[in-house]
Design a protein around this motif. Structure first.
Motif, PDB file in Angstrom:
ATOM      1  N   ASP A 110      37.548  29.726 -16.773  1.00  0.00           N
ATOM      2  CA  ASP A 110      38.530  29.125 -15.861  1.00  0.00           C
ATOM      3  C   ASP A 110      38.752  27.642 -16.137  1.00  0.00           C
ATOM      4  OD1 ASP A 110      36.217  27.958 -14.943  1.00  0.00           O
ATOM      5  OD2 ASP A 110      36.293  28.836 -12.929  1.00  0.00           O
ATOM      6  N   GLY A 111      38.105  27.113 -17.192  1.00  0.00           N
ATOM      7  CA  GLY A 111      38.315  25.718 -17.575  1.00  0.00           C
ATOM      8  C   GLY A 111      37.305  24.737 -17.026  1.00  0.00           C
ATOM      9  N   THR A 112      36.453  25.147 -16.097  1.00  0.00           N
ATOM     10  CA  THR A 112      35.434  24.241 -15.567  1.00  0.00           C
ATOM     11  C   THR A 112      34.370  23.977 -16.630  1.00  0.00           C
ATOM     12  OG1 THR A 112      34.194  26.102 -14.633  1.00  0.00           O
ATOM     13  CG2 THR A 112      35.793  24.992 -13.195  1.00  0.00           C
ATOM     14  N   GLU A 113      33.795  22.771 -16.589  1.00  0.00           N
ATOM     15  CA  GLU A 113      32.827  22.359 -17.601  1.00  0.00           C
ATOM     16  C   GLU A 113      31.481  22.016 -16.975  1.00  0.00           C
ATOM     17  OE1 GLU A 113      34.219  19.267 -20.122  1.00  0.00           O
ATOM     18  OE2 GLU A 113      36.038  20.331 -20.726  1.00  0.00           O
ATOM     19  N   GLN A 114      30.435  22.261 -17.724  1.00  0.00           N
ATOM     20  CA  GLN A 114      29.069  21.960 -17.288  1.00  0.00           C
ATOM     21  C   GLN A 114      28.292  21.433 -18.488  1.00  0.00           C
ATOM     22  OE1 GLN A 114      26.981  25.419 -15.836  1.00  0.00           O
ATOM     23  NE2 GLN A 114      24.980  24.426 -15.933  1.00  0.00           N
ATOM     24  N   GLN A 115      27.777  20.218 -18.367  1.00  0.00           N
ATOM     25  CA  GLN A 115      26.975  19.673 -19.465  1.00  0.00           C
ATOM     26  C   GLN A 115      25.631  20.381 -19.512  1.00  0.00           C
ATOM     27  OE1 GLN A 115      26.785  15.328 -20.084  1.00  0.00           O
ATOM     28  NE2 GLN A 115      24.579  15.569 -20.347  1.00  0.00           N
ATOM     29  N   LEU A 116      25.199  20.725 -20.705  1.00  0.00           N
ATOM     30  CA  LEU A 116      23.893  21.350 -20.841  1.00  0.00           C
ATOM     31  C   LEU A 116      22.792  20.345 -20.523  1.00  0.00           C
ATOM     32  CD1 LEU A 116      25.741  23.408 -22.318  1.00  0.00           C
ATOM     33  CD2 LEU A 116      23.822  23.857 -23.849  1.00  0.00           C
ATOM     34  N   VAL A 117      21.625  20.857 -20.164  1.00  0.00           N
ATOM     35  CA  VAL A 117      20.500  20.015 -19.738  1.00  0.00           C
ATOM     36  C   VAL A 117      19.644  19.655 -20.946  1.00  0.00           C
ATOM     37  CG1 VAL A 117      18.483  19.884 -18.245  1.00  0.00           C
ATOM     38  CG2 VAL A 117      20.491  21.184 -17.503  1.00  0.00           C
ATOM     39  N   PRO A 118      19.422  18.367 -21.211  1.00  0.00           N
ATOM     40  CA  PRO A 118      18.600  17.990 -22.369  1.00  0.00           C
ATOM     41  C   PRO A 118      17.126  18.294 -22.134  1.00  0.00           C
ATOM     42  CG  PRO A 118      19.196  16.034 -21.103  1.00  0.00           C
ATOM     43  CD  PRO A 118      19.958  17.176 -20.502  1.00  0.00           C
ATOM     44  N   ASP A 119      16.431  18.623 -23.201  1.00  0.00           N
ATOM     45  CA  ASP A 119      14.983  18.810 -23.118  1.00  0.00           C
ATOM     46  C   ASP A 119      14.349  17.521 -22.612  1.00  0.00           C
ATOM     47  OD1 ASP A 119      12.109  18.688 -24.258  1.00  0.00           O
ATOM     48  OD2 ASP A 119      12.694  20.760 -24.653  1.00  0.00           O
ATOM     49  N   PRO A 120      13.452  17.602 -21.632  1.00  0.00           N
ATOM     50  CA  PRO A 120      12.886  16.374 -21.050  1.00  0.00           C
ATOM     51  C   PRO A 120      12.117  15.514 -22.038  1.00  0.00           C
ATOM     52  CG  PRO A 120      11.701  18.328 -20.288  1.00  0.00           C
ATOM     53  CD  PRO A 120      12.936  18.807 -20.968  1.00  0.00           C
ATOM     54  N   ARG A 121      11.670  16.086 -23.155  1.00  0.00           N
ATOM     55  CA  ARG A 121      10.930  15.303 -24.152  1.00  0.00           C
ATOM     56  C   ARG A 121      11.845  14.649 -25.176  1.00  0.00           C
ATOM     57  NH1 ARG A 121       7.349  20.583 -24.843  1.00  0.00           N
ATOM     58  NH2 ARG A 121       9.494  21.295 -24.535  1.00  0.00           N
ATOM     59  N   SER A 122      13.105  15.033 -25.186  1.00  0.00           N
ATOM     60  CA  SER A 122      14.046  14.461 -26.150  1.00  0.00           C
ATOM     61  C   SER A 122      14.491  13.078 -25.694  1.00  0.00           C
ATOM     62  CB  SER A 122      15.267  15.378 -26.296  1.00  0.00           C
ATOM     63  OG  SER A 122      16.033  15.379 -25.092  1.00  0.00           O
ATOM     64  N   ALA A 123      15.134  12.330 -26.604  1.00  0.00           N
ATOM     65  CA  ALA A 123      15.645  11.006 -26.238  1.00  0.00           C
ATOM     66  C   ALA A 123      16.710  11.127 -25.153  1.00  0.00           C
ATOM     67  CB  ALA A 123      16.221  10.316 -27.479  1.00  0.00           C
ATOM     68  N   GLU A 124      17.566  12.146 -25.254  1.00  0.00           N
ATOM     69  CA  GLU A 124      18.577  12.361 -24.222  1.00  0.00           C
ATOM     70  C   GLU A 124      17.936  12.702 -22.887  1.00  0.00           C
ATOM     71  OE1 GLU A 124      20.441  13.564 -28.207  1.00  0.00           O
ATOM     72  OE2 GLU A 124      18.527  13.880 -27.170  1.00  0.00           O
ATOM     73  N   GLY A 125      16.860  13.495 -22.925  1.00  0.00           N
ATOM     74  CA  GLY A 125      16.174  13.864 -21.693  1.00  0.00           C
ATOM     75  C   GLY A 125      15.486  12.683 -21.033  1.00  0.00           C
ATOM     76  N   ARG A 126      14.882  11.823 -21.834  1.00  0.00           N
ATOM     77  CA  ARG A 126      14.221  10.626 -21.281  1.00  0.00           C
ATOM     78  C   ARG A 126      15.256   9.673 -20.698  1.00  0.00           C
ATOM     79  NH1 ARG A 126       8.872  10.414 -23.160  1.00  0.00           N
ATOM     80  NH2 ARG A 126       8.437  11.939 -24.817  1.00  0.00           N
ATOM     81  N   ARG A 202      24.762   4.893 -25.936  1.00  0.00           N
ATOM     82  CA  ARG A 202      25.824   5.667 -25.302  1.00  0.00           C
ATOM     83  C   ARG A 202      25.731   7.142 -25.699  1.00  0.00           C
ATOM     84  NH1 ARG A 202      30.442   3.760 -23.351  1.00  0.00           N
ATOM     85  NH2 ARG A 202      31.730   5.115 -24.667  1.00  0.00           N
ATOM     86  N   ALA A 203      25.345   7.409 -26.943  1.00  0.00           N
ATOM     87  CA  ALA A 203      25.207   8.781 -27.395  1.00  0.00           C
ATOM     88  C   ALA A 203      24.101   9.509 -26.630  1.00  0.00           C
ATOM     89  CB  ALA A 203      24.923   8.822 -28.900  1.00  0.00           C
ATOM     90  N   LEU A 204      23.064   8.783 -26.231  1.00  0.00           N
ATOM     91  CA  LEU A 204      21.988   9.414 -25.454  1.00  0.00           C
ATOM     92  C   LEU A 204      22.490   9.892 -24.104  1.00  0.00           C
ATOM     93  CD1 LEU A 204      18.979   7.024 -26.175  1.00  0.00           C
ATOM     94  CD2 LEU A 204      19.579   9.168 -27.308  1.00  0.00           C
ATOM     95  N   ARG A 205      23.586   9.324 -23.627  1.00  0.00           N
ATOM     96  CA  ARG A 205      24.205   9.745 -22.361  1.00  0.00           C
ATOM     97  C   ARG A 205      25.430  10.621 -22.599  1.00  0.00           C
ATOM     98  NH1 ARG A 205      26.379   5.303 -19.827  1.00  0.00           N
ATOM     99  NH2 ARG A 205      26.102   3.936 -21.636  1.00  0.00           N
TER     100      ARG A 205
END
Length: 217
Positions: A110-126, A202-205
């Motif tokens: 239906d076009g709605t978007e959901q960002q996937l959840v980063p692994d908590p140990r990854s740089a994105e997760g931290r 910015r890429a980490l976010r």
């Protein structure tokens, strides 16, 4: 983010996985690996958990970085980036920039978007945990990262234009542009490092702007 033609091309590139189990995220991988999860959601008709694993320093036989899709912990499919993985109720879209992952979202039918959840140990997760636990500090870091990109672009752009204008055909037709900024070589190196640090943060976010991050890269 993907037009219909690019989406079809991306889907056609998908190769089947080999059923190998997903490896645990290791402490030495924060800047070389990105790992995101899409939890199971029975209400949405998605009874299994998906994971997207990207090793930034690895490439296929053609030198392209790949995204690997895991279904309940087993490698289900793989393809080079940018990637589109059709799954129950929609598709997972993955895109990368020179500094990391710029997009990793589930796009429903239906076009709605959901960002996937980063692994908590990854740089994105931290980085995501810092945003949750210390939002004020997180916002300040975001502002600083933007400044680290914008200032080098403003000061470096006139010098870039001057260098391009010295190309003989352009110089003969339009003349040479005289940049008002004449930074020494060491300062230009600082500009490059500054823009790289800002764009990496910015890429980490999963923040990306084609006018800022693409030029900085």
């Amino acid at each position: 983010m993907f037009d219909e033609w690019r989406r079809r091309r991306a889907i056609q590139r998908i190769k089947p996985g080999d059923g190998r189990a997903l490896k645990r995220f290791r402490w030495w991988q924060p800047l070389s690996r990105s790992l995101f999860y899409l939890p199971a959601d029975a209400g949405a008709g998605r009874p299994v958990e998906y994971a997207v694993d990207v090793h930034h320093l690895r490439s296929d036989d053609n030198g392209d970085t790949e995204a690997h899709l895991y279904r309940d912990g087993l490698r289900y499919a793989r393809t080079r980036l940018p990637a589109v993985f059709p799954i129950e109720g929609g598709a997972i879209e993955v895109m990368a920039s020179a500094f990391g992952i710029r997009r990793c979202h589930f796009v429903a039918d239906d076009g709605t978007e959901q960002q996937l959840v980063p692994d908590p140990r990854s740089a994105e997760g931290r980085r995501a945990r810092l945003d949750r636990e210390r939002p004020a500090l997180s916002r300040w870091i975001g502002v600083v990262s933007l400044v680290l990109i914008v200032v080098p672009l403003i000061l470096g752009l006139p010098q870039t234009v001057e260098s391009i204008s010295r190309f003989p055909p352009l110089a003969e037709r339009f003349g040479v542009f005289d940049s008002p900024v004449d930074a020494p070589a060491w300062l230009n190196v600082v500009f490059v490092i500054s823009a790289t640090v800002g764009s990496t943060e910015r890429a980490l976010r999963l923040r990306y702007n084609r006018w800022l991050d693409q030029v900085a890269g």
